[in-house]
Design a protein around this motif. Structure first.
Motif, short mmCIF file in Angstrom:
data_model
loop_
_atom_site.label_atom_id
_atom_site.label_comp_id
_atom_site.label_asym_id
_atom_site.label_seq_id
_atom_site.Cartn_x
_atom_site.Cartn_y
_atom_site.Cartn_z
N PHE A 83 -15.67 0.70 -9.11
CA PHE A 83 -16.15 0.98 -10.45
C PHE A 83 -17.23 2.04 -10.37
CE2 PHE A 83 -19.28 0.01 -13.81
CZ PHE A 83 -18.49 0.26 -14.91
N TYR A 84 -17.17 3.05 -11.24
CA TYR A 84 -18.11 4.17 -11.20
C TYR A 84 -19.08 4.07 -12.38
CZ TYR A 84 -19.84 8.92 -10.60
OH TYR A 84 -20.64 10.01 -10.39
N PRO A 85 -20.24 3.43 -12.20
CA PRO A 85 -21.13 3.17 -13.33
C PRO A 85 -21.74 4.41 -13.95
CG PRO A 85 -22.18 2.54 -11.27
CD PRO A 85 -20.76 2.86 -10.94
N THR A 86 -21.82 5.52 -13.21
CA THR A 86 -22.42 6.73 -13.77
C THR A 86 -21.75 7.14 -15.07
OG1 THR A 86 -23.19 7.53 -11.64
CG2 THR A 86 -22.89 9.18 -13.35
N ALA A 87 -20.43 7.00 -15.13
CA ALA A 87 -19.70 7.42 -16.33
C ALA A 87 -20.09 6.60 -17.55
CB ALA A 87 -18.19 7.31 -16.08
N VAL A 88 -20.38 5.32 -17.35
CA VAL A 88 -20.81 4.45 -18.44
C VAL A 88 -22.27 4.71 -18.78
CG1 VAL A 88 -21.11 2.06 -19.18
CG2 VAL A 88 -19.14 2.69 -17.77
N VAL A 89 -23.11 4.71 -17.77
CA VAL A 89 -24.55 4.87 -17.98
C VAL A 89 -24.87 6.21 -18.63
CG1 VAL A 89 -26.75 5.12 -16.76
CG2 VAL A 89 -25.17 3.29 -16.12
N ALA A 90 -24.22 7.28 -18.18
CA ALA A 90 -24.51 8.60 -18.74
C ALA A 90 -24.14 8.70 -20.21
CB ALA A 90 -23.79 9.68 -17.93
N THR A 91 -23.11 7.99 -20.62
CA THR A 91 -22.72 8.01 -22.03
C THR A 91 -23.83 7.42 -22.89
OG1 THR A 91 -20.42 7.71 -21.35
CG2 THR A 91 -20.92 7.38 -23.67
N ILE A 92 -24.40 6.29 -22.47
CA ILE A 92 -25.45 5.64 -23.23
C ILE A 92 -26.74 6.45 -23.19
CG2 ILE A 92 -26.70 3.49 -23.63
CD1 ILE A 92 -23.64 3.18 -23.79
N PHE A 133 -15.56 15.55 -14.60
CA PHE A 133 -15.00 15.31 -15.93
C PHE A 133 -15.63 14.09 -16.59
CE2 PHE A 133 -11.97 13.22 -18.76
CZ PHE A 133 -11.81 14.21 -19.71
N GLN A 134 -15.77 13.00 -15.83
CA GLN A 134 -16.31 11.79 -16.45
C GLN A 134 -17.75 11.99 -16.93
OE1 GLN A 134 -15.49 7.76 -15.15
NE2 GLN A 134 -14.15 8.52 -13.54
N VAL A 135 -18.56 12.73 -16.18
CA VAL A 135 -19.94 12.95 -16.61
C VAL A 135 -20.00 13.99 -17.72
CG1 VAL A 135 -22.24 13.63 -15.86
CG2 VAL A 135 -20.84 12.19 -14.39
N GLY A 136 -19.13 15.01 -17.66
CA GLY A 136 -19.05 15.94 -18.77
C GLY A 136 -18.65 15.24 -20.06
N ALA A 137 -17.64 14.38 -19.97
CA ALA A 137 -17.20 13.61 -21.13
C ALA A 137 -18.29 12.67 -21.62
CB ALA A 137 -15.94 12.84 -20.80
N ALA A 138 -19.07 12.11 -20.69
CA ALA A 138 -20.16 11.21 -21.08
C ALA A 138 -21.19 11.93 -21.94
CB ALA A 138 -20.82 10.63 -19.83
N ASN A 139 -21.54 13.16 -21.56
CA ASN A 139 -22.49 13.93 -22.36
C ASN A 139 -21.89 14.30 -23.71
OD1 ASN A 139 -25.15 15.11 -20.80
ND2 ASN A 139 -23.55 14.49 -19.37
N ALA A 192 -21.70 5.06 -28.50
CA ALA A 192 -21.58 5.62 -27.15
C ALA A 192 -20.81 4.66 -26.25
CB ALA A 192 -22.96 5.92 -26.58
N ALA A 193 -21.16 3.38 -26.32
CA ALA A 193 -20.50 2.38 -25.47
C ALA A 193 -19.01 2.31 -25.75
CB ALA A 193 -21.14 1.01 -25.69
N TYR A 194 -18.61 2.55 -27.00
CA TYR A 194 -17.19 2.54 -27.34
C TYR A 194 -16.41 3.62 -26.60
CZ TYR A 194 -18.10 -0.51 -31.42
OH TYR A 194 -18.44 -1.55 -32.25
N GLN A 195 -17.10 4.64 -26.09
CA GLN A 195 -16.42 5.78 -25.46
C GLN A 195 -16.59 5.81 -23.94
OE1 GLN A 195 -17.14 9.55 -28.00
NE2 GLN A 195 -18.93 8.26 -28.36
N ALA A 196 -17.21 4.79 -23.36
CA ALA A 196 -17.54 4.81 -21.94
C ALA A 196 -16.31 4.67 -21.06
CB ALA A 196 -18.55 3.71 -21.63
N ALA A 197 -16.38 5.24 -19.85
CA ALA A 197 -15.27 5.21 -18.90
C ALA A 197 -15.67 4.38 -17.68
CB ALA A 197 -14.87 6.63 -18.52
N GLY A 198 -15.25 4.76 -16.49
CA GLY A 198 -15.69 4.06 -15.30
C GLY A 198 -14.76 3.93 -14.11
N PRO A 199 -13.46 4.27 -14.18
CA PRO A 199 -12.62 4.14 -12.98
C PRO A 199 -13.12 5.03 -11.85
CG PRO A 199 -11.27 4.43 -14.94
CD PRO A 199 -12.68 4.70 -15.35
N ASP A 200 -13.01 4.55 -10.63
CA ASP A 200 -13.48 5.31 -9.47
C ASP A 200 -12.34 5.53 -8.47
OD1 ASP A 200 -15.21 6.72 -7.87
OD2 ASP A 200 -15.99 4.96 -6.86
N ASN A 201 -11.18 5.96 -8.96
CA ASN A 201 -10.13 6.29 -8.00
C ASN A 201 -10.35 7.68 -7.42
OD1 ASN A 201 -9.36 7.92 -10.16
ND2 ASN A 201 -7.17 7.59 -9.84
#
Length: 444
Positions: free
Chosen positions: A153-162, A207-213, A186-195
């Motif tokens: 799980f990649y928490p940065t993608a979730v945390v950065a969105t919030i 992409f996940q951090v760009g999308a989070a911003n 923001a939470a409604y749009q959060a991601a997190g897969p770490d493949n």
């Protein structure tokens, strides 16, 4: 009052002047270090793909995409600049959460939204400090409560969105109720897969951090315009913590020592433009190389002891800036780690591949606490029979080291004169009447 409401009221009520001076100074340095990383990452293939896509989407010409000509819409620029902020592994991380990328949410959002609103430097820095406050607390909870290694799980993608939503909302001047809505949207749009562990590039993280911003800014704009959403996204059943961690009450920690402890004081600036688990042992390796004047041909073998969980960074399928085998081999083969070499065509050259055969990582099962990621033991065996060992804990970067890092990232892209102008604007940001001159200088 519940967690979401209490936190939102506190955030909206914080004045820049009331924030402790060490926190204010950290905010300046976080923006400085983040922008250096963004300048360097602006030309990476993953970022160029985002910029090409966003240009095709068009939009009102409002904000700068760092390192690029022309202007694009606020939301587009937030995505591009957010992608650059974690375009690769040069951005600051959070010590308390074992290296989570907290700054890549608030830093790009603050300067981008600040350009759009015409915010002062103080307003931008306030938004960074408080956005980081939310991000750092979230990241620490997520790293502790979620089995990051086993569940990928990649928490940065979730945390950065919030944190991006909080940062943008502060610059938009929202009230408490709107801040609660912004965090929920923001939470409604959060991601997190770490493949991304299977990706030889860096697109998944970029992409996940760009999308989070992008998503955080979108959430704040909608909240500012009066959109409705439930006001308890950090509380109990059906909360962010319930959804991602199965720990509905974990949000209570968001209020612990609020106003006395500030998350940004636990920021860690990376000495080397590679993944966090590599930072400590590289200090030891370079220390041995320097102390004993070792040349690549002198090295018969390298053993690195790190926490067992850190071995997830070993796979050779990951980019050279993340795979520990590649990082260690490049450092030993070339005696340095340069961002532009790491991302050039010769990063995995013959000397590196030869050195990689001599590198071994050993996972320490007894190093389990949250701070163990800053600890390493490096042993170098030499061809003349010596065994050289260095036990090391990560040492924070000094101000001059931050300056040298900024120059190393910015000068190859902007040239020395332009880089010096940007550095001056960043260091004097607290006194700037507007962030717009900085953003104009960051274009080409």
């Amino acid at each position: 009052m519940a967690v979401t409401e209490t936190l939102s009221e506190w955030l909206c009520g914080q004045r820049w002047e009331a924030i402790p001076e060490p926190v204010r100074l950290k905010a300046v340095d976080v923006v400085y270090d983040s922008v250096g990383a963004m300048i360097a990452c602006s030309q990476l293939p993953e970022v160029l793909a985002l910029v090409k896509f966003l240009r095709r989407m068009g939009g009102t010409t409002e904000c700068t995409m760092i390192g690029h000509a022309g202007l694009t819409s606020l939301v587009n620029a937030a995505m591009a600049n957010g992608g650059m902020a974690h375009g690769d592994e040069a951005d600051p991380v959070h010590l308390k959460s074992v290296g989570g990328h907290v700054a890549s949410g608030p830093a790009p959002t603050a300067i981008t939204v600040g350009q759009w609103t015409g915010a002062s430097g103080r307003d931008v820095l306030r938004a960074v400090a408080l956005g980081y406050e939310v991000g750092g607390r979230l990241m620490t909870i997520f790293y502790r409560e979620r089995d990051y290694v086993a569940r990928r799980f990649y928490p940065t993608a979730v945390v950065a969105t919030i944190s991006s939503a909080v940062t943008a909302a502060l610059l938009l001047g929202v009230n408490r109720e709107q801040m609660q809505v912004a965090m929920c949207l923001a939470a409604y749009q959060a991601a997190g897969p770490d493949n991304m562990t299977k990706d030889p590039g860096h697109m998944g993280k970029t992409f996940q951090v760009g999308a989070a911003n992008r998503n955080g800014v979108t959430a704040a704009l909608l909240a500012h315009d009066g959109c409705h959403a439930p006001s308890d996204i950090l509380d109990g059943s059906h909360s962010l913590f319930d959804a991602y961690l199965g720990a509905p009450d974990a949000g209570r920690e968001m209020l612990s020592e609020l106003g006395t402890y500030y998350s940004i004081t636990d920021v860690m600036y990376k000495r080397y433009p590679v993944g966090s688990p590599n930072q400590a042992y590289l200090q030891g390796l370079f220390g041995l190389i320097g102390k004993h004047a070792l040349r690549p041909d002198d090295i018969a073998g390298i053993e690195v002891q790190i926490p067992q969980r850190g071995l997830k960074r070993i796979p050779t399928t990951r980019h050279a800036s993340i795979s520990a085998l590649a990082v260690c081999a490049i450092a030993a083969a070339h005696g340095k780690l340069d961002f532009y070499h790491l991302h050039g065509p010769d990063a995995l050259d013959g000397p590196m591949r030869d050195m990689q055969q001599r590198v071994k990582f050993v996972g320490r099962e007894d190093w389990k606490d949250m701070e163990a990621g800053r600890h390493a033991i490096v042993t170098v065996g030499t061809r003349d029979g010596r065994t050289l060992t260095e036990e090391v804990w990560h040492q924070p970067m000094t101000g001059p080291e931050l300056d040298r890092k900024f120059d190393g990232l910015a000068v190859p892209r902007f040239g020395r004169e332009k880089s010096a102008r940007v550095a001056g604007l960043l260091k004097s940001l607290e006194s700037a009447a507007s962030v717009r001159p900085l953003m104009s200088e960051l274009a080409i």
